[in-house]
Design a protein around this motif. Structure first.
Motif, PDB file in Angstrom:
ATOM      1  N   GLU A 280      36.504  35.627  45.789  1.00  0.00           N
ATOM      2  CA  GLU A 280      36.720  37.040  45.521  1.00  0.00           C
ATOM      3  C   GLU A 280      35.528  37.602  44.523  1.00  0.00           C
ATOM      4  O   GLU A 280      35.079  38.910  44.705  1.00  0.00           O
ATOM      5  N   THR A 281      34.970  36.666  43.703  1.00  0.00           N
ATOM      6  CA  THR A 281      33.930  36.891  42.650  1.00  0.00           C
ATOM      7  C   THR A 281      32.693  37.120  43.337  1.00  0.00           C
ATOM      8  O   THR A 281      31.756  38.067  43.137  1.00  0.00           O
ATOM      9  N   VAL A 282      32.206  35.841  44.196  1.00  0.00           N
ATOM     10  CA  VAL A 282      30.770  36.153  44.873  1.00  0.00           C
ATOM     11  C   VAL A 282      30.631  37.393  45.978  1.00  0.00           C
ATOM     12  O   VAL A 282      29.704  37.744  46.227  1.00  0.00           O
ATOM     13  N   ALA A 283      31.969  37.601  46.518  1.00  0.00           N
ATOM     14  CA  ALA A 283      31.801  39.035  47.484  1.00  0.00           C
ATOM     15  C   ALA A 283      31.175  39.950  46.823  1.00  0.00           C
ATOM     16  O   ALA A 283      30.276  40.642  47.729  1.00  0.00           O
ATOM     17  N   ASP A 284      31.649  40.527  45.686  1.00  0.00           N
ATOM     18  CA  ASP A 284      30.990  41.712  45.125  1.00  0.00           C
ATOM     19  C   ASP A 284      30.999  41.327  43.460  1.00  0.00           C
ATOM     20  O   ASP A 284      31.930  41.899  42.868  1.00  0.00           O
ATOM     21  N   PRO A 285      29.831  40.769  43.317  1.00  0.00           N
ATOM     22  CA  PRO A 285      29.767  40.591  41.744  1.00  0.00           C
ATOM     23  C   PRO A 285      29.783  41.784  40.917  1.00  0.00           C
ATOM     24  O   PRO A 285      29.869  41.455  39.668  1.00  0.00           O
ATOM     25  N   ARG A 286      29.520  42.861  41.178  1.00  0.00           N
ATOM     26  CA  ARG A 286      29.419  44.051  40.434  1.00  0.00           C
ATOM     27  C   ARG A 286      30.770  44.906  40.076  1.00  0.00           C
ATOM     28  O   ARG A 286      31.213  45.324  39.130  1.00  0.00           O
ATOM     29  N   ARG A 287      31.917  44.545  40.880  1.00  0.00           N
ATOM     30  CA  ARG A 287      32.806  45.082  40.594  1.00  0.00           C
ATOM     31  C   ARG A 287      33.851  44.344  39.647  1.00  0.00           C
ATOM     32  O   ARG A 287      33.587  43.065  39.712  1.00  0.00           O
ATOM     33  N   ALA A 288      34.870  45.250  39.098  1.00  0.00           N
ATOM     34  CA  ALA A 288      35.833  44.354  38.346  1.00  0.00           C
ATOM     35  C   ALA A 288      36.872  43.792  39.126  1.00  0.00           C
ATOM     36  O   ALA A 288      37.297  44.362  40.175  1.00  0.00           O
ATOM     37  N   ALA A 291      43.946  41.349  38.276  1.00  0.00           N
ATOM     38  CA  ALA A 291      44.360  40.326  37.616  1.00  0.00           C
ATOM     39  C   ALA A 291      44.793  39.317  38.308  1.00  0.00           C
ATOM     40  O   ALA A 291      44.492  38.195  37.896  1.00  0.00           O
ATOM     41  N   GLY A 292      45.150  39.345  39.755  1.00  0.00           N
ATOM     42  CA  GLY A 292      45.564  38.261  40.398  1.00  0.00           C
ATOM     43  C   GLY A 292      43.990  37.469  40.788  1.00  0.00           C
ATOM     44  O   GLY A 292      44.306  35.997  40.524  1.00  0.00           O
ATOM     45  N   SER A 293      43.028  37.825  41.208  1.00  0.00           N
ATOM     46  CA  SER A 293      41.736  37.200  41.132  1.00  0.00           C
ATOM     47  C   SER A 293      41.146  36.359  39.868  1.00  0.00           C
ATOM     48  O   SER A 293      40.965  35.338  40.030  1.00  0.00           O
ATOM     49  N   VAL A 294      41.507  36.969  38.721  1.00  0.00           N
ATOM     50  CA  VAL A 294      41.034  36.428  37.780  1.00  0.00           C
ATOM     51  C   VAL A 294      42.114  35.359  37.080  1.00  0.00           C
ATOM     52  O   VAL A 294      41.593  34.143  36.620  1.00  0.00           O
ATOM     53  N   ALA A 295      43.574  35.343  37.551  1.00  0.00           N
ATOM     54  CA  ALA A 295      44.237  34.628  37.330  1.00  0.00           C
ATOM     55  C   ALA A 295      44.243  33.447  37.983  1.00  0.00           C
ATOM     56  O   ALA A 295      44.362  32.341  37.506  1.00  0.00           O
ATOM     57  N   LEU A 296      43.426  33.609  39.333  1.00  0.00           N
ATOM     58  CA  LEU A 296      43.424  32.256  40.247  1.00  0.00           C
ATOM     59  C   LEU A 296      42.165  31.589  39.707  1.00  0.00           C
ATOM     60  O   LEU A 296      42.243  30.253  39.488  1.00  0.00           O
ATOM     61  N   LEU A 297      41.181  32.277  39.235  1.00  0.00           N
ATOM     62  CA  LEU A 297      39.882  31.612  38.992  1.00  0.00           C
ATOM     63  C   LEU A 297      40.041  31.109  37.617  1.00  0.00           C
ATOM     64  O   LEU A 297      39.826  29.614  37.254  1.00  0.00           O
TER      65      LEU A 297
END
Length: 391
Positions: A280-288, A291-297
């Motif tokens: 999720e993060t590498v796909a578009d590092p500029r966007r916020a 909550a789900g993606s941050v919770a996973l990471l």
């Protein structure tokens, strides 16, 4: 690979087991894909319920290979047959809650039956976890696959709980099993490597599909630093301690159950969550991130670090203060990370993981320097190298 002249402590992993692991490389990828599409708590629960039988199929084969000489034609074929059942399970994972539930349940039940047949010469083997797999959890998964999603999830959850409770319920019976202490840590370390490999896939597969400007490359570097840092925590600071603990334990059964079968379930689950977060993060590092993606990471990383607090206590009755504190910091940062760009989220986590490894390195160096002068390490620390001192 064991030979006639080896002692019980010298059993090594066979080529058949390593080939068998390739099936579970694919299975872990499938579980990650399932979690990738559903980030809410319900999605996490569904992915975990599917992952437990996949993991437990691997655990059952590992224990079978540990207590027997499996480097024979019969047992090689048996391991390959279980691998085929595992492949069917992996193929079913993406549609496990849709049209492939029966395939997952049938694959798991077949794997448990095959494992029981491979161990049928062991007296009373059916009155233990292998019998539970054939008579209880296997049928629950198969029947669950025939039902709608709600009842299916209930039956599969019961099946997973039955499998997980088996080693505890049959604790006294398992006390009679002669485990090979060197083989078991090696096998579980290899499975963790499989999960860490999925984190590399989560980075590389995503990055390969984007334009790769400076921001994407920085995100790749930060994500790789996190993955490498998680590897460092286990293979530099924990692996030797785990091997030592199972070798010298009064009850190998308890160490294997608590540290390996249960502890590594949490470690691998944490790494899988991090791997999905990388995608999720590498796909578009500029966007916020949501909550789900941050919770996973961050949640996956926190779970991974917190599990070392559990394993250290189970092995040495000592508190892993640095990792518990680091896990608490990671969890506490989740709300603040939700609105920040993905690149910042990755960099902050990378800095925390690197800082933790630096602190652990300093602790190990100090413990190693103190051993010759004092003759004994601090409470809970075994003088068997840097790994034990940190873990």
């Amino acid at each position: 690979m064991s030979t006639a002249g080896e002692s019980i402590d010298e059993k090594r992993v066979t080529w058949a087991e390593l080939y068998f692991d390739l099936v579970f490389v694919f299975a872990v990828t499938q579980v990650s894909g399932l979690l990738h599409h559903h980030h809410d708590w319900g999605g996490v629960a569904r992915a975990l319920v599917v992952f437990v039988p996949v993991y437990w199929c691997w655990v059952g084969t590992t224990v079978q290979a540990n207590i027997r000489d499996v480097d024979t034609p019969r047992d090689r074929l048996g391991i390959l047959a279980v691998g085929l059942a595992g492949l069917f399970m992996a193929l079913a994972v993406p549609g496990a809650y849709e049209g492939r539930g029966v395939l997952l349940g049938a694959g798991y039940w077949a794997a448990r039956v095959l494992l029981l047949v491979l161990l049928i010469r062991v007296p009373g083997v059916w009155r233990g976890p292998y019998g539970v797999g054939v008579l209880v959890s296997g049928p629950l998964l198969f029947v669950g696959g025939l039902l709608p999603e709600g009842p299916r999830l209930v039956l599969w959850t019961l099946g997973a709980l039955c499998d997980l409770s088996g080693p505890v319920l049959f604790r006294n019976r398992l006390a009679k099993v002669a485990y090979h202490p060197q083989h078991m840590p090696e096998r579980f370390a290899l499975f963790l490597l499989v999960a860490l490999g999925e984190s590399i896939v989560g980075i590389g597969a995503t990055a390969a599909a984007v334009r790769l400007d400076a921001a994407e490359l920085a995100a790749v570097a930060a994500a790789f630093t996190i993955s490498a840092g998680l590897w460092w925590q286990y293979f530099v600071y924990a692996a030797d301690a785990m091997r030592h603990a199972v070798t010298v334990a009064d009850s190998r059964r308890d160490v294997i159950r608590r540290v390996f079968q249960y502890g590594h379930l949490a470690l691998v689950a944490g790494v899988i969550a991090v791997a999905v977060g990388f995608g999720e993060t590498v796909a578009d590092p500029r966007r916020a991130l949501g909550a789900g993606s941050v919770a996973l990471l961050y949640g996956g990383c926190g779970l991974y670090l917190l599990t070392f607090g559990y394993t250290r206590w189970m092995m040495f009755r000592a508190v892993s203060t640095t990792r518990i504190v680091a896990a608490a910091v990671v969890f506490a940062l989740v709300p603040a990370m939700v609105r920040l760009p993905a690149l910042v989220v990755l960099v902050v986590l990378a800095v925390l993981v690197v800082a933790l490894n630096v602190v652990e390195h300093v602790r190990v160096a100090r413990a190693a320097a103190a051993v010759p002068a004092v003759g004994d390490g601090p409470p809970g620390v075994e003088p068997v190298g840097a790994g034990a001192a940190a873990e």
